[in-house]
Design an enzyme around this catalytic site. Structure first.
Site, PDB file in Angstrom:
ATOM      1  N   CYS A 163      27.911 -47.757  -6.075  1.00  0.00           N
ATOM      2  CA  CYS A 163      26.781 -47.909  -7.256  1.00  0.00           C
ATOM      3  C   CYS A 163      26.944 -46.761  -8.262  1.00  0.00           C
ATOM      4  CB  CYS A 163      25.483 -47.780  -6.525  1.00  0.00           C
ATOM      5  SG  CYS A 163      25.405 -48.979  -5.065  1.00  0.00           S
ATOM      6  N   HIS A 303      18.295 -42.855 -10.458  1.00  0.00           N
ATOM      7  CA  HIS A 303      18.934 -43.935  -9.642  1.00  0.00           C
ATOM      8  C   HIS A 303      17.928 -45.067  -8.899  1.00  0.00           C
ATOM      9  CE1 HIS A 303      22.348 -45.629  -7.758  1.00  0.00           C
ATOM     10  NE2 HIS A 303      22.028 -45.633  -6.486  1.00  0.00           N
ATOM     11  N   GLU A 314      16.546 -37.940  -4.309  1.00  0.00           N
ATOM     12  CA  GLU A 314      16.728 -38.046  -5.340  1.00  0.00           C
ATOM     13  C   GLU A 314      15.737 -37.054  -6.067  1.00  0.00           C
ATOM     14  OE1 GLU A 314      16.870 -41.398  -7.840  1.00  0.00           O
ATOM     15  OE2 GLU A 314      17.695 -40.439  -9.614  1.00  0.00           O
ATOM     16  N   LYS A 335      15.507 -50.214 -12.159  1.00  0.00           N
ATOM     17  CA  LYS A 335      15.893 -51.238 -10.984  1.00  0.00           C
ATOM     18  C   LYS A 335      14.386 -51.751 -10.389  1.00  0.00           C
ATOM     19  CE  LYS A 335      19.926 -48.820  -9.156  1.00  0.00           C
ATOM     20  NZ  LYS A 335      20.061 -47.694 -10.049  1.00  0.00           N
ATOM     21  N   HIS A 340      19.245 -53.874  -8.171  1.00  0.00           N
ATOM     22  CA  HIS A 340      20.271 -53.004  -8.246  1.00  0.00           C
ATOM     23  C   HIS A 340      21.762 -53.818  -8.649  1.00  0.00           C
ATOM     24  CE1 HIS A 340      23.000 -49.749  -7.381  1.00  0.00           C
ATOM     25  NE2 HIS A 340      22.409 -49.419  -6.207  1.00  0.00           N
ATOM     26  N   PHE A 399      27.564 -45.359  -2.141  1.00  0.00           N
ATOM     27  CA  PHE A 399      27.762 -45.202  -0.850  1.00  0.00           C
ATOM     28  C   PHE A 399      29.131 -44.466  -0.739  1.00  0.00           C
ATOM     29  CE2 PHE A 399      25.613 -49.353   1.476  1.00  0.00           C
ATOM     30  CZ  PHE A 399      24.373 -48.629   1.115  1.00  0.00           C
TER      31      PHE A 399
END
Length: 429
Positions: A163, A303, A314, A335, A340, A399
């Site tokens: 991502c 994010h 975050e 998002k 996403h 990830f």
């Protein structure tokens, strides 16, 4: 001393619009692109919703034969790149092709091609596998095919960092331009993973929202009732250019890239490091690269996935980097409206951040109705806000613990606060 790098064009394909103007209008309006998936039978799947691209006509960008053959990931990338080309007012007939690069990544590549050919192989045998299976599936093909379409023969590759891919692509393009390895680079990410196998895989990992009964309200970053991310699809491609080259051709300059930070959590395959350690390190590296203090930043495009771990870590990372200034920052998550976009997320969100710098409008985080007591920053809930945003960060975390952060600044003709050399028009010739 390295030359300043500017953004001169942008193209996007998203769940809320297949061009920059429509995307931005809907993003500011807080319109959700999350819908129930109807292209596949997802009966029995825990998640049946996604941020899907609607009304995309590939024959606007490639001929009919190629439109039938190419993976949707590649088609999205080509469309976004050609939109960016027009937006930047670039003429391929006037450029040195060896000085024009393409750096476009993808998180998973041709998921649809993979799924279709695996199905044909297992049900009907090896002779039913397409001769185009490999070239349509591999992750580097969006970058390769865009170069073919544009005749760009400079640096060309595809970063893969889940991502964080789109942000890594933009950051590495920025580094290549600063190192004078090219004059212009088309950079970004593309993804088309709204497929049953992806729902099964992310569902098994319990990463997806299961709010199937109310798709527009399913993606809820920073909300107490968030229950996972909503998968989306699309592409974003930005034209990055050495300032001297952009000035020489009198290009429209949209914003400036002033810093890029990377880090690794070195902790877990899916969960972020405790306290958002790696996220914070990437933000600090971006600020150091830009020679900017934390107090210079006005906005963070987060994010913001709407997973329990990401949003908490975050937020802690932002507090760690910015201290008391964190409470004066505006923070929002695109998002919440588009879902996403995995490997395309960073590029599309960078495009939105550039629009914020240009217009002074911060898009909202929609569906933020019940604040999580642990998440106490200003996430611009539900309604867009006008603000004097001069410097912004765009965060992406993948990830594997791979983190990337861009520092972007409103373009100022005099600029140069980073100490970078502006270069000369003579040099550009």
């Amino acid at each position: 001393m390295s030359e300043r790098v500017v953004i001169t064009g942008m193209g996007v394909v998203t769940p809320i619009g297949n061009d920059l103007e429509t995307f931005w209008e809907n993003l500011v309006a807080g319109k959700s692109g999350i819908v129930r998936v109807t292209d596949y039978d997802l009966t029995g799947y825990a998640t049946q919703i996604a941020g899907t691209v609607k009304g995309f006509d590939p024959e606007m960008w490639v001929d009919a034969r190629e439109a039938r053959r190419l993976d949707r990931t590649i088609l999205f990338a080509v469309a976004a790149a050609k939109m960016a080309l027009r937006h930047a007012q670039l003429d391929p007939g006037a450029w040195d092709p060896e000085r024009v690069g393409v750096v476009i990544g993808s998180g998973v590549g041709g998921m649809g091609t993979l799924e279709d050919n695996f199905s044909a192989f297992f049900s009907r045998g090896p002779r039913r596998v397409s001769p185009f299976f490999v070239p349509m599936m591999i992750v580097n093909m969006p970058a390769g095919y865009v170069a073919i379409e544009l005749g760009a023969r400079g640096p060309n590759f595809a970063p893969v960092s889940a991502c964080a891919t789109g942000t890594h692509a933009l950051g590495l393009a920025y580094e290549l331009l600063r190192a004078n390895k090219a004059d212009v680079i088309f950079a970004g990410g593309a993804e088309a993973a709204v497929r049953p196998i992806a729902f099964a895989a992310f569902g098994a990992a319990r990463a997806l929202s299961t709010r199937n009964d109310d798709p527009p309200r399913a993606s809820r970053p920073f909300d107490r009732r968030r229950d996972g991310f909503v998968i989306g699809e699309g592409a974003g491609v930005l034209v990055l250019e050495r300032l001297s080259v952009a000035r020489a051709r009198k290009a429209p300059i949209l914003a400036e890239v002033v810093g890029f930070g990377m880090s690794a959590d070195a902790y877990h395959i899916t969960a972020p490091a405790p306290e958002g350690r790696g996220m914070a390190e990437a933000m600090r590296h971006a600020l150091a690269d830009a020679s900017l203090p934390p107090e210079a930043v006005d906005y963070v495009n987060a994010h913001g996935t709407a997973t329990e771990y990401n949003d908490r870590c975050e937020t802690k990372a932002i507090k760690s980097v910015f201290g008391e200034h964190a409470y004066r920052l505006l923070v929002s998550s695109n998002k919440s409206m588009i879902g996403h976009l995995l490997g395309a997320a960073g590029a599309v969100e960078a495009a939105a951040t550039v629009m914020t710098l240009k217009t002074g409008i911060v898009p909202p985080t929609i569906n933020l109705e019940e604040p999580d007591p642990e998440l106490d920053l200003d996430y611009v809930p539900n309604v867009a806000r006008r603000a004097d945003v001069r410097v912004a960060l765009s965060n992406s975390f993948g990830f594997g613990g791979q983190n990337a952060v861009l520092a972007l600044r409103r373009y100022d003709e005099g600029g140069g606060a980073t100490g970078a050399d502006e270069g000369s028009e003579e040099e550009a010739r």
